[in-house]
Design an enzyme around this catalytic site. Structure first.
Site, PDB file in Angstrom:
ATOM      1  CB  CYS A 159      -0.972  -0.004   1.173  1.00 31.54           C
ATOM      2  SG  CYS A 159      -0.152  -0.197   2.746  1.00 31.54           S
ATOM      3  CG  HIS A 171      14.778   2.123  -1.554  1.00 32.47           C
ATOM      4  ND1 HIS A 171      14.279   3.297  -1.028  1.00 32.47           N
ATOM      5  CD2 HIS A 171      13.702   1.420  -1.988  1.00 32.47           C
ATOM      6  CE1 HIS A 171      12.970   3.304  -1.157  1.00 32.47           C
ATOM      7  NE2 HIS A 171      12.589   2.170  -1.727  1.00 32.47           N
TER       8      HIS A 171
END
Ligand SMILES: NC(=O)c1ccc[n+]([C@@H]2O[C@H](COP(=O)([O-])OP(=O)(O)OC[C@H]3O[C@@H](n4cnc5c(N)ncnc54)[C@H](OP(=O)(O)O)[C@@H]3O)[C@@H](O)[C@H]2O)c1
Length: 420
Positions: free
Chosen positions: A48, A97
């Site tokens: 999400c 990341h």
């Protein structure tokens, strides 16, 4: 070899864009097959908070373009529209990341658990569709291992919040006291379960759970209390609820402005709080314009998530230390992978030269004692090892980032091609 990451996340794009990019779990395999039209190897991580495409291969630029073309087609948008929301990270930045993301440091709710499972699903799906290669597999496995370590060895996920529990906290802030409220939860999956549990823990007066499959709602109410209803029954029940939290994994709106307007007519001016944590959203945005309705989507939870970030600052530092160590280990492996073929070719060639020259000399020298023979073997081996020690150490330490492996290949006329 290059690693590329092209992504859209909660820092670069609002939910209205992220919901278009989001790939629902059941659709991940199809999307990976489509990605395979643009690149040879890739993994898609869609949650999400983000949709990210990781690719590796010889030509980083071709992969970036391939990932961008895939996203452009997936979002049905143009280059210009897409570029304002995307980020592109390469090599070590992309590794860092992914490791931080898997540890929950890049999430809206710091330390959340769900992303760890989602990274695992992303890898599993890519393995199934045969879109992985050794570096991608190693990268994702390393990130998952680090994610587990960080959660076990730091308190980052201690009493971890989830988007669902933050949604209930948000509702509590708006209404004041859950003990006087009736709540409707739409969606009976993992997010719905967490919402219902958080609401029960915070003392909600009563709870209705609606799901497409009513048995699933019934299972949840059996475990946590409350009343199961079908989605078809929403219109009949909505007006009785003070709070609605929506978290169904539907590709379309489930709650329309007409639904809510009709419900509000029956509430005699009593307000209604609606929190939509689904991505794609479940609630038509026009609902926000209806009087006495307070509509929040997942991006509206940011304030509570910022506080959570501050509270976990000390644990974040500990997590970062673990992540840095794990990243260093992965990067060393990766550099080694890049130069391994050149190093072995170099050693092989040096050994062939040593052997040939030694055999020539031995023939000229005639019969030698076994001891002298052994001494010559040892001396020539030692010369070769000493000459190669520094170049090999340099290659292992620097990988092929500055083209040195290729330079060595050319200088020594070694066989083989640049590693993919
Ligand atoms: N998991 C989390 O912690 C989390 C956090 C933030 C946001 N979210 C968001 O919440 C949503 C649900 O996530 P989840 O993890 O709970 O998924 P999940 O465990 O797969 O549950 C999905 C739920 O959505 C229902 N559903 C699926 N397709 C539907 C459709 N076409 N129409 C109506 N209902 C449908 C399912 O009903 P059936 O039982 O009939 O299949 C089930 O109740 C997603 O949008 C996700 O992005 C989840």
């Amino acid at each position: 070899m290059q690693l590329s990451l092209v992504g859209i996340n909660h820092r670069t794009a609002p939910v209205a864009i992220r919901e278009k990019a989001a790939i629902r779990t059941g659709k991940l395999d199809d999307s990976l097959s489509r990605l395979g039209r643009y690149v040879d190897h890739g993994i898609i991580l869609s949650t999400c908070n983000r949709t990210e495409v990781y690719t590796t291969d010889g030509d980083g630029r071709r992969n970036e373009e391939g990932s961008l073309d895939f996203l452009k087609t997936h979002l049905e948008t143009s280059d210009t529209d897409l570029s304002q929301y995307t980020y592109i990270l390469k090599d070590k930045e992309a590794v860092a990341h992914l490791f931080q993301t898997t540890c929950g440091l890049d999430s809206m709710i710091i330390g959340e658990y769900e992303v760890l499972g989602q990274v695992g699903q992303a890898l599993e799906s890519a393995e199934r569709i045969k879109m992985t290669n050794l570096p991608l597999r190693q990268l994702f496995q390393g990130a998952i291992r680090t994610g587990r370590r960080v959660r076990e060895e730091t308190g980052i996920s201690k009493n971890a919040l989830s988007v669902s529990s933050v949604a209930v906290d948000m509702a509590t802030r708006v209404v004041g006291d859950l003990a006087k409220c009736r709540m409707l939860v739409i969606g009976a999956g993992e997010a719905g379960r967490l919402v219902a549990k958080a609401a029960k823990d915070r003392g909600v007066a009563s709870i209705l759970i609606a799901s497409r499959t009513q048995e699933r709602a019934a299972m949840l109410t059996e475990a946590l209390g409350g009343t199961p209803i079908s989605l078809g029954n929403l219109a009949g029940e909505m007006h009785t609820c003070d709070i609605i939290v929506t978290c169904a994994d539907a590709p379309h709106w489930i709650v329309s402005a007409d639904h809510v307007a009709a419900a509000m007519k029956l509430r005699s001016g009593s307000p209604m709080v609606i929190i939509d944590i689904a991505v794609p959203r479940n609630v038509e945005p026009a609902v926000a314009e209806i009087d006495n309705v307070y509509l929040y989507n997942i991006d509206g939870l940011i304030q509570i998530s910022d506080q959570n970030h501050q509270q976990r600052e000390g644990e974040i530092e500990k997590a970062v230390e673990i992540i840095m160590n794990e990243i260093a280990e992965f990067n060393a492996w990766w550099q080694m992978l890049e130069v391994r073929p050149v190093v072995s070719a170099l050693m092989k060639k040096a050994e062939e030269i040593r052997r040939a020259q030694l055999d020539k000399t031995l023939k000229k020298l005639g019969s030698l004692s076994e001891e002298d023979h052994k001494s010559l073997e040892a001396m020539t081996k030692s010369i070769v090892t000493k000459i190669l020690r520094e170049p090999v150490r340099y290659l292992k330490a620097n990988g092929d980032s500055n083209g040195s492996a290729e330079m060595v290949r050319e200088l020594f006329r070694l066989p083989g091609e640049k590693p993919k």
